[in-house]
Design a protein around this motif. Structure first.
Motif, PDB file in Angstrom:
ATOM      1  N   ARG A 146       0.819  -1.206   0.000  1.00  0.00           N
ATOM      2  CA  ARG A 146       0.000   0.000   0.000  1.00  0.00           C
ATOM      3  C   ARG A 146       0.855   1.260   0.000  1.00  0.00           C
ATOM      4  O   ARG A 146       0.448   2.287  -0.540  1.00  0.00           O
ATOM      5  CB  ARG A 146      -0.940  -0.003   1.204  1.00  0.00           C
ATOM      6  CG  ARG A 146      -2.085  -0.981   1.053  1.00  0.00           C
ATOM      7  CD  ARG A 146      -2.935  -1.116   2.291  1.00  0.00           C
ATOM      8  NE  ARG A 146      -3.411   0.147   2.823  1.00  0.00           N
ATOM      9  CZ  ARG A 146      -4.534   0.274   3.530  1.00  0.00           C
ATOM     10  NH1 ARG A 146      -5.279  -0.796   3.762  1.00  0.00           N
ATOM     11  NH2 ARG A 146      -4.904   1.428   4.003  1.00  0.00           N
ATOM     12  N   LEU A 147       2.041   1.198   0.613  1.00  0.00           N
ATOM     13  CA  LEU A 147       2.897   2.385   0.655  1.00  0.00           C
ATOM     14  C   LEU A 147       3.376   2.745  -0.745  1.00  0.00           C
ATOM     15  O   LEU A 147       3.405   3.924  -1.115  1.00  0.00           O
ATOM     16  CB  LEU A 147       4.084   2.149   1.584  1.00  0.00           C
ATOM     17  CG  LEU A 147       4.958   3.374   1.858  1.00  0.00           C
ATOM     18  CD1 LEU A 147       4.153   4.462   2.557  1.00  0.00           C
ATOM     19  CD2 LEU A 147       6.172   2.983   2.696  1.00  0.00           C
ATOM     20  N   ALA A 148       3.747   1.744  -1.540  1.00  0.00           N
ATOM     21  CA  ALA A 148       4.190   2.009  -2.910  1.00  0.00           C
ATOM     22  C   ALA A 148       3.059   2.598  -3.733  1.00  0.00           C
ATOM     23  O   ALA A 148       3.265   3.541  -4.508  1.00  0.00           O
ATOM     24  CB  ALA A 148       4.712   0.724  -3.552  1.00  0.00           C
ATOM     25  N   LEU A 149       1.843   2.053  -3.597  1.00  0.00           N
ATOM     26  CA  LEU A 149       0.693   2.606  -4.311  1.00  0.00           C
ATOM     27  C   LEU A 149       0.435   4.042  -3.857  1.00  0.00           C
ATOM     28  O   LEU A 149       0.155   4.927  -4.679  1.00  0.00           O
ATOM     29  CB  LEU A 149      -0.540   1.742  -4.069  1.00  0.00           C
ATOM     30  CG  LEU A 149      -1.828   2.211  -4.752  1.00  0.00           C
ATOM     31  CD1 LEU A 149      -1.716   2.094  -6.270  1.00  0.00           C
ATOM     32  CD2 LEU A 149      -3.037   1.417  -4.249  1.00  0.00           C
ATOM     33  N   GLU A 166      15.225  -5.641 -10.098  1.00  0.00           N
ATOM     34  CA  GLU A 166      16.562  -5.891  -9.565  1.00  0.00           C
ATOM     35  C   GLU A 166      16.509  -6.033  -8.051  1.00  0.00           C
ATOM     36  O   GLU A 166      17.406  -6.598  -7.438  1.00  0.00           O
ATOM     37  CB  GLU A 166      17.493  -4.744  -9.966  1.00  0.00           C
ATOM     38  CG  GLU A 166      17.646  -4.615 -11.479  1.00  0.00           C
ATOM     39  CD  GLU A 166      18.337  -3.337 -11.906  1.00  0.00           C
ATOM     40  OE1 GLU A 166      18.471  -2.421 -11.047  1.00  0.00           O
ATOM     41  OE2 GLU A 166      18.755  -3.243 -13.069  1.00  0.00           O
ATOM     42  N   GLN A 167      15.464  -5.509  -7.444  1.00  0.00           N
ATOM     43  CA  GLN A 167      15.217  -5.647  -6.014  1.00  0.00           C
ATOM     44  C   GLN A 167      13.715  -5.494  -5.796  1.00  0.00           C
ATOM     45  O   GLN A 167      13.072  -4.646  -6.410  1.00  0.00           O
ATOM     46  CB  GLN A 167      15.974  -4.578  -5.219  1.00  0.00           C
ATOM     47  CG  GLN A 167      15.842  -4.720  -3.705  1.00  0.00           C
ATOM     48  CD  GLN A 167      16.559  -3.616  -2.953  1.00  0.00           C
ATOM     49  OE1 GLN A 167      17.025  -2.652  -3.545  1.00  0.00           O
ATOM     50  NE2 GLN A 167      16.661  -3.759  -1.640  1.00  0.00           N
ATOM     51  N   GLY A 168      13.158  -6.320  -4.918  1.00  0.00           N
ATOM     52  CA  GLY A 168      11.715  -6.286  -4.717  1.00  0.00           C
ATOM     53  C   GLY A 168      10.995  -7.219  -5.670  1.00  0.00           C
ATOM     54  O   GLY A 168      11.615  -7.895  -6.506  1.00  0.00           O
ATOM     55  N   ALA A 169       9.670  -7.271  -5.556  1.00  0.00           N
ATOM     56  CA  ALA A 169       8.880  -8.228  -6.332  1.00  0.00           C
ATOM     57  C   ALA A 169       7.678  -7.620  -7.032  1.00  0.00           C
ATOM     58  O   ALA A 169       7.190  -8.190  -8.005  1.00  0.00           O
ATOM     59  CB  ALA A 169       8.403  -9.361  -5.421  1.00  0.00           C
ATOM     60  N   ARG A 170       7.188  -6.446  -6.570  1.00  0.00           N
ATOM     61  CA  ARG A 170       5.957  -5.871  -7.115  1.00  0.00           C
ATOM     62  C   ARG A 170       6.152  -4.405  -7.458  1.00  0.00           C
ATOM     63  O   ARG A 170       6.642  -3.632  -6.644  1.00  0.00           O
ATOM     64  CB  ARG A 170       4.807  -6.002  -6.097  1.00  0.00           C
ATOM     65  CG  ARG A 170       4.494  -7.426  -5.739  1.00  0.00           C
ATOM     66  CD  ARG A 170       3.522  -7.527  -4.572  1.00  0.00           C
ATOM     67  NE  ARG A 170       3.389  -8.915  -4.176  1.00  0.00           N
ATOM     68  CZ  ARG A 170       2.527  -9.772  -4.709  1.00  0.00           C
ATOM     69  NH1 ARG A 170       1.682  -9.356  -5.638  1.00  0.00           N
ATOM     70  NH2 ARG A 170       2.481 -11.020  -4.316  1.00  0.00           N
ATOM     71  N   ALA A 171       5.738  -4.054  -8.661  1.00  0.00           N
ATOM     72  CA  ALA A 171       5.761  -2.653  -9.080  1.00  0.00           C
ATOM     73  C   ALA A 171       4.319  -2.167  -9.221  1.00  0.00           C
ATOM     74  O   ALA A 171       3.387  -2.966  -9.387  1.00  0.00           O
ATOM     75  CB  ALA A 171       6.511  -2.495 -10.401  1.00  0.00           C
ATOM     76  N   TYR A 172       4.169  -0.847  -9.172  1.00  0.00           N
ATOM     77  CA  TYR A 172       2.836  -0.245  -9.281  1.00  0.00           C
ATOM     78  C   TYR A 172       2.856   0.862 -10.328  1.00  0.00           C
ATOM     79  O   TYR A 172       3.748   1.712 -10.330  1.00  0.00           O
ATOM     80  CB  TYR A 172       2.380   0.311  -7.926  1.00  0.00           C
ATOM     81  CG  TYR A 172       2.091  -0.789  -6.950  1.00  0.00           C
ATOM     82  CD1 TYR A 172       0.812  -1.312  -6.814  1.00  0.00           C
ATOM     83  CD2 TYR A 172       3.116  -1.370  -6.206  1.00  0.00           C
ATOM     84  CE1 TYR A 172       0.550  -2.367  -5.946  1.00  0.00           C
ATOM     85  CE2 TYR A 172       2.868  -2.423  -5.342  1.00  0.00           C
ATOM     86  CZ  TYR A 172       1.580  -2.919  -5.216  1.00  0.00           C
ATOM     87  OH  TYR A 172       1.335  -3.969  -4.374  1.00  0.00           O
ATOM     88  N   LEU A 173       1.872   0.799 -11.215  1.00  0.00           N
ATOM     89  CA  LEU A 173       1.658   1.847 -12.208  1.00  0.00           C
ATOM     90  C   LEU A 173       0.407   2.609 -11.812  1.00  0.00           C
ATOM     91  O   LEU A 173      -0.681   2.034 -11.752  1.00  0.00           O
ATOM     92  CB  LEU A 173       1.499   1.244 -13.610  1.00  0.00           C
ATOM     93  CG  LEU A 173       1.051   2.213 -14.711  1.00  0.00           C
ATOM     94  CD1 LEU A 173       2.090   3.322 -14.923  1.00  0.00           C
ATOM     95  CD2 LEU A 173       0.795   1.462 -16.021  1.00  0.00           C
TER      96      LEU A 173
END
Length: 348
Positions: free
Chosen positions: A59-62, A131-138
């Protein structure tokens, strides 16, 4: 200073001064998978009806992506776990990429982490394996426009509702955004100087509180749980993350439980003795003994942990957990204010 810009020499060529643009038009998904979905903050108020909370695993990334665009922190975006991911823009709009540290390009322009920029019609965004982490958010200006179900736009794959027809995004899908006022950005965009924290290579440290059946486990098992290195197995999805350790966790006495309410973050131990951590799409009830509960700020770190990585547990007090959660909320509120203030000072 929470925002940064690329130096002028890296900016794409543009004719004349930046012009205002229209929002709320279509983007096209160019790569499909069974895992990339539309997510917002989910449906916590529907859990009493047996509906999973759901929502973004990080949720923080979103929230960071939405703040960069002037959206509400819980506006719907795309959670990306299958790479490469590609999307074509059919109208001029602003977007942000946050979360996992994955190489991102808008046509030939490389984008830094946690970055917002304007895309023009015909341009293609490509996200490659992290390269690090598993989930990206657009995230996109205004937030994705899909019908809300039970108060949220999140996709519930298990229930088959929410998001886009209750399913993962497929090649050829077209999405629109909710109406929003014009948001001007520098030609090369801007981003955060302090991106979302991601798990270090040597393992993810997860802070937990003791759960209801914590004291029913043997002293040896409690020591193992808190000191051993656990491995995240391939049996990890939006419903739950299975861990594997050298020693099984055991109860000090036989225990039979009726199914009872559980929440994301609950750490259950089935008869095999290997813990399962309930994630955002977890069932709302279960009957396995509960040894611990992961605090919300660290559940997002777990969601960014890759399969095969080590996981370590650290028990904290309730007061410490409350302070950590309050601090994260205060930091997010302060960041929102700083971004809004500094955006007015940017020279385009």
């Amino acid at each position: 200073m929470p925002v940064r810009r690329l130096p002028s020499r890296t900016r794409p060529a543009a004719a004349g001064r930046h012009r205002p643009f229209r929002e709320g038009l279509m983007i096209e998904i160019l790569t499909g998978s069974s895992l990339n979905t539309i997510q917002d903050f989910g449906r916590p108020h529907a859990m009493a009806m047996g509906v999973a909370q759901g929502g973004a695993m990080d949720r923080l990334a979103l929230s960071h992506g939405n703040l960069l665009l002037g959206n509400s922190v819980d506006a719907a975006g795309i959670e990306i776990v299958f790479f490469p991911f590609r999307v074509r823009f059919h109208a001029e709009t602003s977007f942000a990429v946050t979360g996992a540290a994955c190489p991102a390009t808008l046509d030939d322009l490389k984008l830094p982490r946690d970055w917002a920029i304007i895309a023009r019609p015909g341009q293609t965004l490509t996200l490659r394996a992290p390269e690090q982490g598993a989930r990206a958010y657009l995230t996109l200006r205004g937030g994705l426009d899909v019908p809300p179900v039970l108060g949220a736009r999140s996709t519930d794959l298990k229930g088959g509702f929410g998001g886009l027809e209750g399913r993962a995004l497929q090649k050829g899908d077209r999405l629109s955004c909710l109406p929003a006022s014009t948001l001007c950005l520098p030609a090369a965009g801007y981003g955060l100087t302090r991106p979302c924290p991601l798990p270090p290579a040597d393992g993810t440290r997860i802070r937990v509180l003791p759960a209801a059946e914590h004291d029913v486990f043997t002293p040896e098992s409690l020591k193992t749980f808190h000191t051993a290195s656990w491995t995240l197995t391939p049996s990890a999805n939006r419903m739950g993350y299975r861990l594997e350790g050298q020693n099984a966790l055991k109860l000090s006495r036989p225990l039979s439980l009726f199914s009872h309410g559980i929440l994301p973050g609950t750490v259950q131990v089935p008869p095999a003795g290997q813990p399962i951590i309930q994630m955002m799409d977890a069932n709302t009830c279960g009957g396995y003994p509960k040894i611990a509960t992961v605090i919300a700020p660290d559940l997002r770190l777990l969601s960014q942990t890759v399969v095969g990585a080590p996981v370590h547990f650290e028990t904290i007090t309730r007061d410490e957990a409350v302070q950590i959660i309050r601090q994260e909320a205060a930091d997010l509120k302060r960041l929102a204010t700083e971004i809004a203030t500094l955006r007015t000072q940017l020279v385009f």
